[in-house]
Design a protein around this motif. Structure first.
Motif, mmCIF file in Angstrom:
data_model
loop_
_atom_site.group_PDB
_atom_site.id
_atom_site.type_symbol
_atom_site.label_atom_id
_atom_site.label_comp_id
_atom_site.label_asym_id
_atom_site.label_seq_id
_atom_site.Cartn_x
_atom_site.Cartn_y
_atom_site.Cartn_z
ATOM 1 N N ALA A 82 0.815 -1.211 0.000
ATOM 2 C CA ALA A 82 0.000 0.000 0.000
ATOM 3 C C ALA A 82 0.851 1.263 0.000
ATOM 4 N N ALA B 43 1.322 2.792 -3.490
ATOM 5 C CA ALA B 43 0.206 3.572 -4.010
ATOM 6 C C ALA B 43 0.065 4.905 -3.290
ATOM 7 N N SER B 44 0.349 4.924 -1.999
ATOM 8 C CA SER B 44 0.204 6.174 -1.255
ATOM 9 C C SER B 44 1.271 7.186 -1.655
ATOM 10 N N ARG C 19 -6.876 -9.098 6.253
ATOM 11 C CA ARG C 19 -7.301 -7.742 5.890
ATOM 12 C C ARG C 19 -7.754 -6.968 7.132
ATOM 13 N N GLU D 271 -5.717 -3.305 5.778
ATOM 14 C CA GLU D 271 -5.471 -3.113 4.351
ATOM 15 C C GLU D 271 -5.435 -4.488 3.697
ATOM 16 N N ALA D 272 -5.431 -4.501 2.377
ATOM 17 C CA ALA D 272 -5.382 -5.781 1.678
ATOM 18 C C ALA D 272 -4.065 -6.493 1.974
ATOM 19 N N SER E 163 -0.791 -8.621 1.350
ATOM 20 C CA SER E 163 0.069 -8.947 0.221
ATOM 21 C C SER E 163 0.293 -10.455 0.164
ATOM 22 N N ARG F 5 -1.068 -2.539 -10.907
ATOM 23 C CA ARG F 5 -2.160 -1.756 -10.348
ATOM 24 C C ARG F 5 -2.928 -1.100 -11.501
ATOM 25 N N SER G 2 -8.031 2.521 -11.164
ATOM 26 C CA SER G 2 -8.258 2.376 -9.720
ATOM 27 C C SER G 2 -7.013 1.731 -9.117
ATOM 28 N N ASP H 202 -5.899 0.980 -6.385
ATOM 29 C CA ASP H 202 -6.044 0.016 -5.290
ATOM 30 C C ASP H 202 -6.448 -1.376 -5.793
ATOM 31 N N ARG H 203 -6.743 -1.484 -7.088
ATOM 32 C CA ARG H 203 -7.159 -2.757 -7.664
ATOM 33 C C ARG H 203 -6.035 -3.303 -8.552
#
Length: 370
Positions: A247, A250-251, A282, A287-288, A290, A356, A360, A362-363
């Motif tokens: 994550a 992405a951030s 999760r 968060e999702a 890994s 990614r 989106s 996050d997907r």
């Protein structure tokens, strides 16, 4: 009269916990986010083992040591855990650190189930003491090279830092691509700034740039420089080592971090066990999870099965690697001898190339699978 201590790895009959040593990078310069996910998977599996009766009625316990991506620190931790009498060793994410730990475990006769590290040569000579869940680098990175060619990329630049791991990955790529008309151009990140990397890409007419560097830096700065250079709008950025999995990527990068293919060790569809574990992880991680978290869970699942059948004697644990047959979150786990690999290897680890989704971030999108 003083009772002498039990020899390391001997069966314990006093009702004390059955202990597993866990090597995890939890401090910089280690990849802390990977370490956090690995530990979450290890801890969840331990909790579930204990909720279902433990090991022959005894609780299972992790003895965690932070390696901080330091091979010497890992060696010292292996020696300490061996002296403490823990039954087996688990974990580690960084390949160079895992190699140091595996070499020391082999020398001490200390069974080690490596969770995440992929370097082919975890030990210089074949060993019966070490087994591994993650796929060997030669297998995973060949699949990545196959993906590059199938996507039309034959002039590949690698922005690389000095490391046995990165050098090994570069060699795998070159060995696969060269006979098929591909070219690998090495860019030494000791000498180049992120903006200078852009100039090199233009000069060499590279159509893809692979990030064989640490995260978040210098990987994030390189991505930002390439994304903002209009000359390189068609250049694919790739990260076979998996930097975009977490994550934090992405951030830090937002949309710039999307469409960067990487290797991910998950099946296209999780089993019912995998789906249940995914939901619990999760919640624990907020968060999702890994693929590294699943590797941690599967590590303890395998070791718990071995401990239930073989007890805590270290030699019996190591002898059992070829007889393991355990349902993990990502498939049935069995270990085999694989040509060129010095440890017992799970040879059917699922491997995907994913990225990614730009629409989106996050997907994740699956681009290539085995």
């Amino acid at each position: 009269m003083t009772t002498p201590p039990s020899p390391p790895g001997a069966e314990r009959t006093d009702g004390s916990p059955v202990q597993i040593g866990a090597l995890v990078p939890l401090a910089r310069p280690g990849w802390v986010e990977a370490g956090r996910h690995l530990l979450a998977g290890l801890e969840l599996a331990v909790r579930e083992v204990n909720d279902t009766g433990g090991i022959a009625g005894k609780p299972l316990e992790l003895v965690v040591r932070d390696t901080a991506a330091d091979p010497r620190r890992a060696e010292a931790a292996v020696e300490e855990l061996a002296r403490l009498g823990v039954a087996a060793l688990a974990g580690e994410y960084h390949s160079v650190v895992a190699r140091a730990a595996a070499t020391r475990a082999d020398a001490l006769g200390f069974p080690f189930l490596c969770s995440s590290a992929v370097l082919d040569a975890l030990t210089e000579q074949p060993t019966d003491w070490v087994a591994r869940l993650a796929p060997a680098q030669s297998r995973g990175w060949q699949i990545y090279a196959e993906f590059l060619l199938s996507a039309g990329h034959s002039r590949i630049a690698v922005a690389a830092e000095p490391s046995v791991y990165w050098a090994s990955g570069t060699r795998v790529l070159r060995d696969y691509l060269a006979p098929r008309g591909g070219t690998v151009i090495e860019l030494d990140m000791r000498a180049l700034s992120p903006s200078a990397v852009c100039d090199e890409l233009v000069e060499h007419r590279a159509t893809a740039l692979l990030l064989l560097v640490g995260a978040p830096e210098p990987a994030v700065s390189i991505v930002k420089s390439v994304r903002r250079d209009q000359r390189l709008s068609e250049v694919l950025i790739g990260a076979p080592a998996g930097q975009p999995e977490f994550a934090e990527w992405a951030s830090l990068l937002g949309g710039d971090g999307a469409a960067i293919p990487f290797l991910r060790y998950l099946p296209e569809r999780l089993s019912p066990l995998g789906a249940r574990v995914e939901a619990t992880l999760r919640e624990r991680l907020a968060e999702a999870p890994s693929f590294v978290a699943f590797e941690g869970y599967d590590t303890v699942t395998v070791l718990a099965d071995v401990l239930r059948s073989q007890g805590t004697d270290r030699a019996r644990i190591a002898d059992s690697w070829p007889r393991v047959a355990v349902e993990g979150t990502r498939g049935r786990i069995q270990f085999f001898r694989t040509p060129g690999i010095s440890v017992w290897q799970w040879s059917r680890t699922p491997i995907q190339v994913v990225d990614r989704d730009p629409a989106s971030p996050d997907r994740f999108r699956t681009l290539h699978t085995t």
